[in-house]
Design a protein around this motif. Structure first.
Motif, mmCIF file in Angstrom:
data_model
loop_
_atom_site.group_PDB
_atom_site.id
_atom_site.type_symbol
_atom_site.label_atom_id
_atom_site.label_comp_id
_atom_site.label_asym_id
_atom_site.label_seq_id
_atom_site.Cartn_x
_atom_site.Cartn_y
_atom_site.Cartn_z
ATOM 1 N N GLU A 169 30.771 39.992 44.413
ATOM 2 C CA GLU A 169 32.188 39.772 44.692
ATOM 3 C C GLU A 169 32.756 38.822 43.641
ATOM 4 O OE1 GLU A 169 32.529 38.340 48.693
ATOM 5 O OE2 GLU A 169 32.085 40.301 49.580
ATOM 6 N N LEU A 200 39.213 42.186 43.366
ATOM 7 C CA LEU A 200 39.076 40.753 43.616
ATOM 8 C C LEU A 200 39.145 40.475 45.111
ATOM 9 C CD1 LEU A 200 41.347 39.149 40.848
ATOM 10 C CD2 LEU A 200 38.916 39.694 40.746
ATOM 11 N N LYS A 220 39.513 35.312 48.970
ATOM 12 C CA LYS A 220 38.834 34.018 49.016
ATOM 13 C C LYS A 220 37.362 34.265 49.341
ATOM 14 C CE LYS A 220 39.844 33.071 53.901
ATOM 15 N NZ LYS A 220 40.425 32.097 54.854
ATOM 16 N N PRO A 221 36.481 33.321 48.980
ATOM 17 C CA PRO A 221 35.059 33.491 49.303
ATOM 18 C C PRO A 221 34.862 33.624 50.810
ATOM 19 C CG PRO A 221 35.355 31.744 47.696
ATOM 20 C CD PRO A 221 36.722 32.108 48.174
ATOM 21 N N TYR A 245 36.006 36.231 42.681
ATOM 22 C CA TYR A 245 37.156 35.464 43.169
ATOM 23 C C TYR A 245 37.822 34.756 41.997
ATOM 24 C CZ TYR A 245 39.746 31.617 45.429
ATOM 25 O OH TYR A 245 40.708 30.731 45.811
#
Length: 421
Positions: free
Chosen positions: A351, A370, A373-374, A353
């Motif tokens: 992933e 994207l 947020k994590p 970010y």
């Protein structure tokens, strides 16, 4: 040629280079900014600059500046400044399509006495060997008799709010002594840092080509040091800090080399050299080192995960940053994608970010989605871009006790990471 005050300027291409230039010239001259991207023009007219180089207030309060996609409106201008992209193709060869298309557009409305100035990065000789014939063919006018050319290489540093267009010394040149003086005086009228008048267009073109080739070679040197010191289990950052105590040591740092200049311009110089029968050794060796860094980073991360007993396939990895430099939305030629694809090839769940980057642009350009947020817990976190915002993240929110943290930019406390580049 007309006095400076009587000229109307057209800026062709309104990206990171063209827009700040258009704004600066509009403080003294009427300026028409042209771009083939209608969405871009509509946004600029509404005061929105997706590159974040120019504020809404400036865009909406610059009476001398207008924007259009209508090429016919350019006919009222007398000076044309070309700032379109000059990328490379999949074979690392110069892609002059945008540059030649811009030349055709200008050629169709070119008039006697007009001046065309190129800012796009090219190899020495490109302006007069490739662009001028297009201008002549489209206009039916004769070079250096009916119209004139100049070259003033762009020196925009995306994201830099200190060294802006007017504060960076500009190299200028012209196709005749009179044209050279005109181009130099034109830029000197708005560039606070002053100008340097080169003896010819080719000299000005070459100066730009070697600026970025030199940086590329220097970065490739420290990247090669990182490859060597990794095998010795030596922290490259600490070595560079120690060596940097000498006054004349050049403080370059290792990393992924992307962007619109450093990772591209050396290929333009190499292409021209090869066309003349010389095959550059140093320039291309530096490119080879820098182009392989993404694979090295990915493999280094895999080794770090193995050392901590993680299964590679299926591991969840978070990449922090995809722009080519810090605190800037520019994703052109980012080499973070090399790392991403290599990790995906290992079967990892990757992933990305980056609050600075446009999710739409990243998806369109690279096919990467994207995350907002994590989320969840990651087996590994790879910091690839030194955005200030990443230094405020609380990693405890998304890592495990045995997670790997790999800091490519050496911006996190050394004791908090497993490795630095």
């Amino acid at each position: 040629m007309l006095p400076l005050s009587d000229h109307r300027i057209a800026v062709i291409g309104l990206g990171y280079v063209g827009l700040p230039l258009a704004v600066a010239f509009s403080q003294k001259y009427p300026v028409l900014g042209f771009d083939i991207n209608k969405k871009r023009i509509d946004e600029l007219k509404q005061g929105y600059d997706k590159t974040r180089e120019v504020s809404e207030q400036i865009l909406l309060n610059s009476p001398g500046l207008d924007f259009t996609t209508d090429a016919q409106l350019l006919s009222s201008c007398t000076v044309f400044i070309v700032t379109v992209p000059t990328p490379i193709d999949s074979y690392k060869k110069p892609n002059l399509v945008p540059l030649l298309d811009a030349s055709r557009t200008i050629g169709r409305i070119l008039k006697k006495g007009d001046v065309v100035v190129y800012e796009s990065t090219v190899y020495p000789g490109c302006t007069e060997d490739d662009c001028v014939p297009v201008l002549e063919a489209e206009s039916g006018l004769e070079y250096n008799k009916d119209f004139f050319c100049g070259y003033s290489p762009e020196r925009i540093n995306p994201g830099d709010k200190i060294n802006t267009f007017t504060r960076i010394k500009k190299v200028t040149s012209g196709s005749t002594p009179e044209a050279a003086r005109f181009v130099d005086e034109l830029y000197a009228s708005v560039v606070e840092a002053g100008t340097h008048l080169a003896s010819s267009i080719k000299v000005a073109e070459a100066s730009k080509a070697i600026e970025n080739a030199q940086r590329d070679i220097n970065i490739s040197f420290v990247n090669e040091l990182a490859l060597i010191f990794d095998r010795m289990d030596i922290d490259t950052t600490e070595v560079l800090e120690a060596a940097g105590t000498k006054w004349n040591f050049l403080k370059y740092k290792p990393g992924l080399v992307g962007g619109h200049c450093i990772g591209v311009d050396p290929y333009y110089l190499a292409y021209k050299a090869e066309s003349l029968g010389y095959y550059p050794q140093v320039i291309l060796s530096g490119r080879r080192v820098n182009d392989t860094m993404g694979i090295f980073v990915a493999n280094k991360l895999v080794k770090l995960l193995i050392r901590k007993g993680h299964k590679i396939e299926g591991s969840k990895v978070l990449i922090l940053g995809i722009t080519f430099k810090e605190n800037c939305p520019d994703i052109r030629n980012t080499r973070v994608t090399d790392v991403y694809r290599e990790l995906k090839d290992f079967g990892m769940n990757v992933e990305v970010y980056d609050p600075w980057a446009s999710a739409e642009q990243v998806s369109t350009e690279y096919g990467i989605s994207l995350i907002p947020k994590p989320a969840g817990r990651y087996e590994a976190v790879l910091l690839t871009v030194a955005h200030d915002v990443f230094q405020t993240l609380d990693f405890k929110d998304f890592v495990k006790t045995d997670s790997v943290i790999f800091d490519l930019k050496s911006i996190l406390p050394k004791e908090s990471v497993d490795s630095r580049l």
